[in-house]
Design an enzyme around this catalytic site. Sequence first.
Site, short mmCIF file in Angstrom:
data_model
loop_
_atom_site.label_atom_id
_atom_site.label_comp_id
_atom_site.label_asym_id
_atom_site.label_seq_id
_atom_site.Cartn_x
_atom_site.Cartn_y
_atom_site.Cartn_z
N ASN A 162 59.35 6.91 50.22
CA ASN A 162 60.46 6.57 49.36
C ASN A 162 60.07 6.13 48.10
O ASN A 162 58.73 6.53 47.89
CB ASN A 162 61.12 5.21 50.16
CG ASN A 162 60.12 4.07 50.12
OD1 ASN A 162 59.49 3.66 49.13
ND2 ASN A 162 60.01 3.65 51.35
N ARG A 163 60.89 6.02 47.25
CA ARG A 163 60.40 5.72 45.95
C ARG A 163 59.75 4.46 45.26
O ARG A 163 59.49 4.34 44.06
CB ARG A 163 61.92 5.91 44.80
CG ARG A 163 62.54 7.20 45.08
CD ARG A 163 63.72 7.32 44.29
NE ARG A 163 64.63 8.36 44.44
CZ ARG A 163 64.31 9.72 43.57
NH1 ARG A 163 63.21 9.76 43.02
NH2 ARG A 163 65.09 10.60 43.90
#
Length: 212
Positions: free
Chosen positions: A22-23
């Site tokens: 994820n980011r």
Amino acid sequence: MRFLITAGPTREPIDPVRYLTNRSSGKMGYAVASAALAAGHEVCLISGPVSLAAPEGAEVHFVESAREMYNTVQEKINAADVAVFSAAVADYRVAEEADQKIKKSDDLLTLTLVKNPDILGNTRSEFGFEGILVGFAAETNDLEKHAASKLTRKECDLLVANDVSRKGIGFECDENEVILFYKSGESKMLSLSSKTDIAIELVSEIDQLATR
Ligand code: CTP
């Protein structure tokens, strides 16, 4: 006090060359680690893969997957007085990691995902942690409702919530704006500021909780 802090994303392997992630940049967790050290605390930082320098003076353990993070937290948590879970742990992993690189064949490829263990959610019940427990919640809608539910469900003393649908705060940014929700029912906004300053305020709030 001794802080245990989780930070960054996790990586869930698909095959030897691919993964799900994820980011999360890890900046918020690393800032909390630095702020805790600057306030005179000891820090054990359990970090997913990030491109940040380890805060000087912290005991750092690098992990990749959610399960590795779970095992390391379980090993270290009972030496801690405060646990801050800022990591963006992947909720799911691939059911069966392929031993060899998956070759392309059909137009459609289906991956079956299974749920990862909830590290924060098991900290009281499975690990028997009795110290100050701080969770994070990244939400895109109904912030207050979701935060209140997470605070209770995960048995936290304090939940740090942010609205990740807003541009310029949270994921991959240097700034953040958060609302702190306390077990007592109180809440407090830490308005738009650098992650460094938000972390300093958060550590000061935790210090105050410890003296209550
Ligand atoms: N967390 C964790 N282990 C997981 C998932 C989350 O320790 N497997 C922790 C995060 O570090 C964070 C908090 O739980 O402190 C909130 O995570 P989130 O994924 O937002 O909570 P969920 O209960 O999974 O809620 P949602 O339904 O929004 O996914």
